[in-house]
Write an enzyme that holds these catalytic residues in place. Sequence first.
Site, PDB file in Angstrom:
ATOM      1  CB  CYS A   7      -1.155  -0.246   1.150  1.00 53.65           C
ATOM      2  SG  CYS A   7      -0.215   0.248   2.859  1.00 53.65           S
ATOM      3  CG  ASN A  10       4.266  -1.443   5.135  1.00 48.73           C
ATOM      4  OD1 ASN A  10       5.456  -2.011   5.506  1.00 48.73           O
ATOM      5  ND2 ASN A  10       3.563  -2.522   5.315  1.00 48.73           N
ATOM      6  CB  CYS A  12      -3.811   1.547   7.094  1.00 47.48           C
ATOM      7  SG  CYS A  12      -3.706   2.908   8.123  1.00 47.48           S
ATOM      8  NE  ARG A  13      -4.415   1.281   1.564  1.00 48.39           N
ATOM      9  CZ  ARG A  13      -4.266   2.063   0.270  1.00 48.39           C
ATOM     10  NH1 ARG A  13      -5.352   1.764  -0.652  1.00 48.39           N
ATOM     11  NH2 ARG A  13      -3.263   2.879   0.231  1.00 48.39           N
ATOM     12  CB  SER A  14       0.573  -3.282   2.826  1.00 51.45           C
ATOM     13  OG  SER A  14       1.107  -2.337   3.434  1.00 51.45           O
ATOM     14  CG  ASP A 124      -5.206   5.096   2.816  1.00 47.70           C
ATOM     15  OD1 ASP A 124      -5.317   4.985   3.864  1.00 47.70           O
ATOM     16  OD2 ASP A 124      -4.194   5.974   2.347  1.00 47.70           O
TER      17      ASP A 124
END
Length: 166
Positions: A7, A10, A12-14, A124
């Site tokens: 993401c 690095n 939140c999402r990934s 996001d």
Amino acid sequence: MKILLVCLGNICRSPTAEAAVREALAQRGLSDRVEVDSAGTGSWHLGDPPDSRMREAAATAGLRLDGEARQVTTADFEHYDLLVAMDRANARDLRALAPDEAARAKVRLFRDFDPDADSDEVPDPYYGGRRGFARVVEICRSGAAGLVDHLADEFDDRGTHRDRPA
């Protein structure tokens, strides 16, 4: 098989996708056959742990987020078999960083593996509220299940990846 989830920062999402993929791999008995990591295309949060709001949403759902933010490097294209981006902008940035066409071909969108996805991007949650973080956990679990189903299809009945010698 080695997978890098990517993401922007690095945090939140990934890392959430990484935890969800690890969980799905364990459920399918493939944990020892697949290496999973995460990284970001940006450098803003290098060395930081996952966002506290993301950790809280993940913990509420039973996922534990670990690690420290790091940035994708060109060496990642040599090390990983698949680089999975959370959105189109990160996929574009990965393809621009890739050293050659073979490396660019390793880049995929995470939600491409989710047959029930309502979009091709993981939103996001960084500037949103709590519900956005909880939604990312849901999306990551669904995408992780699809990704692991895809990977399981890549293994033969002995658990060996088809592209690798036994």
